[in-house]
Design a protein around this motif. Structure first.
Motif, short mmCIF file in Angstrom:
data_model
loop_
_atom_site.label_atom_id
_atom_site.label_comp_id
_atom_site.label_asym_id
_atom_site.label_seq_id
_atom_site.Cartn_x
_atom_site.Cartn_y
_atom_site.Cartn_z
N ALA A 49 -27.53 -33.88 -17.14
CA ALA A 49 -27.08 -35.15 -16.95
C ALA A 49 -27.46 -35.72 -15.37
O ALA A 49 -26.94 -35.18 -14.48
CB ALA A 49 -25.70 -35.31 -17.20
N VAL A 50 -28.24 -36.65 -15.24
CA VAL A 50 -28.50 -37.16 -13.80
C VAL A 50 -28.64 -38.80 -14.00
O VAL A 50 -28.96 -39.42 -15.10
CB VAL A 50 -29.90 -36.62 -13.25
N SER A 51 -28.44 -39.34 -12.90
CA SER A 51 -28.41 -40.93 -13.14
C SER A 51 -29.78 -41.42 -13.12
O SER A 51 -30.84 -40.80 -12.94
CB SER A 51 -27.70 -41.31 -11.85
N PRO A 52 -30.01 -42.72 -14.14
CA PRO A 52 -31.26 -43.20 -13.95
C PRO A 52 -32.12 -43.22 -12.58
O PRO A 52 -33.24 -43.20 -12.77
CB PRO A 52 -30.96 -44.67 -14.53
N ALA A 53 -31.25 -43.70 -11.66
CA ALA A 53 -31.93 -43.75 -10.26
C ALA A 53 -32.67 -42.53 -9.80
O ALA A 53 -33.80 -42.41 -9.48
CB ALA A 53 -30.96 -44.08 -9.26
N VAL A 54 -32.05 -41.27 -10.11
CA VAL A 54 -32.44 -40.08 -9.84
C VAL A 54 -33.74 -39.78 -10.73
O VAL A 54 -34.80 -39.24 -10.19
CB VAL A 54 -31.50 -38.87 -9.95
N GLN A 55 -33.46 -39.92 -11.86
CA GLN A 55 -34.61 -39.96 -12.94
C GLN A 55 -36.07 -40.62 -12.35
O GLN A 55 -37.13 -40.04 -12.56
CB GLN A 55 -34.27 -40.16 -14.35
N ASN A 56 -35.59 -41.89 -12.08
CA ASN A 56 -36.79 -42.63 -11.36
C ASN A 56 -37.42 -42.17 -10.26
O ASN A 56 -38.81 -41.98 -10.26
CB ASN A 56 -36.14 -44.05 -11.16
N ALA A 57 -36.64 -41.54 -9.39
CA ALA A 57 -37.17 -41.19 -8.27
C ALA A 57 -38.14 -39.81 -8.56
O ALA A 57 -38.95 -39.65 -7.86
CB ALA A 57 -36.01 -40.76 -7.13
N VAL A 58 -37.57 -38.99 -9.16
CA VAL A 58 -37.94 -37.74 -9.52
C VAL A 58 -39.58 -37.87 -10.34
O VAL A 58 -40.66 -37.52 -10.19
CB VAL A 58 -37.52 -36.63 -10.40
N SER A 59 -39.31 -38.76 -11.27
CA SER A 59 -40.55 -39.00 -12.06
C SER A 59 -41.64 -39.78 -11.45
O SER A 59 -42.75 -39.77 -11.70
CB SER A 59 -40.11 -39.95 -13.48
N SER A 60 -41.22 -40.76 -10.49
CA SER A 60 -42.25 -41.39 -9.40
C SER A 60 -42.83 -40.51 -8.30
O SER A 60 -43.67 -40.85 -7.81
CB SER A 60 -41.70 -42.73 -9.06
N GLY A 61 -42.11 -39.36 -8.24
CA GLY A 61 -42.48 -38.43 -7.23
C GLY A 61 -42.28 -39.01 -5.70
O GLY A 61 -42.68 -38.50 -4.73
N LEU A 62 -41.22 -39.77 -5.68
CA LEU A 62 -40.76 -40.39 -4.30
C LEU A 62 -39.44 -39.40 -4.04
O LEU A 62 -38.81 -38.87 -4.89
CB LEU A 62 -40.19 -41.85 -4.58
N VAL A 63 -39.22 -39.18 -2.56
CA VAL A 63 -38.37 -38.31 -2.42
C VAL A 63 -37.40 -39.24 -1.39
O VAL A 63 -37.68 -40.03 -0.61
CB VAL A 63 -38.85 -37.45 -1.21
N GLU A 64 -36.07 -39.03 -1.63
CA GLU A 64 -35.04 -39.91 -1.40
C GLU A 64 -34.31 -39.35 -0.12
O GLU A 64 -33.92 -38.22 0.05
CB GLU A 64 -33.96 -40.24 -2.12
N ILE A 65 -34.42 -40.16 1.14
CA ILE A 65 -33.60 -39.53 2.21
C ILE A 65 -32.25 -40.36 2.29
O ILE A 65 -32.18 -41.48 2.15
CB ILE A 65 -34.51 -39.87 3.47
N THR A 66 -31.11 -39.41 2.37
CA THR A 66 -29.86 -39.92 1.96
C THR A 66 -29.07 -40.07 3.34
O THR A 66 -29.14 -39.14 4.22
CB THR A 66 -29.12 -39.17 0.79
N ALA A 67 -28.02 -40.74 3.28
CA ALA A 67 -27.02 -40.65 4.35
C ALA A 67 -26.33 -39.32 4.16
O ALA A 67 -25.75 -38.95 3.23
CB ALA A 67 -26.00 -41.99 4.21
N GLY A 68 -26.08 -38.84 5.54
CA GLY A 68 -25.39 -37.51 5.66
C GLY A 68 -23.70 -37.67 5.85
O GLY A 68 -22.95 -36.63 5.98
N GLN A 69 -23.29 -39.07 6.04
CA GLN A 69 -21.96 -39.21 6.29
C GLN A 69 -22.01 -40.82 6.11
O GLN A 69 -22.81 -41.65 5.55
CB GLN A 69 -21.64 -39.14 7.72
N ILE A 70 -20.50 -41.50 5.94
CA ILE A 70 -20.11 -42.66 5.83
C ILE A 70 -20.30 -43.23 6.91
O ILE A 70 -20.11 -42.63 8.14
CB ILE A 70 -18.97 -42.90 4.86
N GLY A 71 -20.56 -44.72 7.22
CA GLY A 71 -20.66 -45.48 8.20
C GLY A 71 -21.63 -46.56 8.18
O GLY A 71 -21.77 -46.97 7.04
N THR A 72 -22.03 -47.02 9.45
CA THR A 72 -23.01 -48.26 9.26
C THR A 72 -24.48 -47.78 9.74
O THR A 72 -24.72 -47.19 10.66
CB THR A 72 -22.26 -49.21 10.35
#
Length: 143
Positions: A49-72
């Motif tokens: 079970a994974v979100s549609p956004a994750v499925q999209n990123a994996v199937s499109s071959g893109l790598v997501e860079i995510t926030a390591g903390q909350i903030g601005t």
């Protein structure tokens, strides 16, 4: 929950090769994620079970860079400048700074953990971000 208990939880996360560990009691909530944990195409085929956004990123071959903390999140280099760290179409290397996150007047660099081309910037300069929220998507360079 004291420091020793938290260290035990981190050790458990690593020993059991878990991506996420989340524990709550009456007045404490601990959420630990392993850096670099990613969903593979194989796990998608196995029906995890994974979100549609994750499925999209994996199937499109893109790598997501995510926030390591909350903030601005800030992509502009200086407050009064239009110069940005990265733009869509830029080629970046592993370790390049893509912006920074400000939390409680502390500025933390956000660096790329992949080399490739910036395909999408999902947050605007000055937007609030959550831990784990996608900041940019990168098409990794071919090895």
């Amino acid at each position: 929950m004291d420091f020793k208990e938290i260290k035990k939880l981190v050790k458990l996360l690593k020993e059991e090769d878990l991506a996420v560990l989340s524990i709550s009691d009456d007045d404490t909530h601990i959420h630990i994620e392993q850096k670099g944990s990613a969903v593979s195409a194989e796990s998608l085929q196995q029906g995890d079970a994974v979100s549609p956004a994750v499925q999209n990123a994996v199937s499109s071959g893109l790598v997501e860079i995510t926030a390591g903390q909350i903030g601005t999140f800030y992509n502009q280099k200086d407050e009064n400048s239009e110069e940005t760290f990265v733009s869509v179409g830029d080629k970046i290397e592993k370790g390049d700074q893509i912006g920074f996150i400000e939390a409680m007047k502390v500025f933390n660099d956000v660096k790329s953990d992949v080399a490739g081309v910036v395909e999408e910037i999902t947050v605007a300069n000055g937007d609030a971000v959550e831990f784990g929220g996608v900041l940019i998507r990168v098409r990794p360079e071919e090895a």
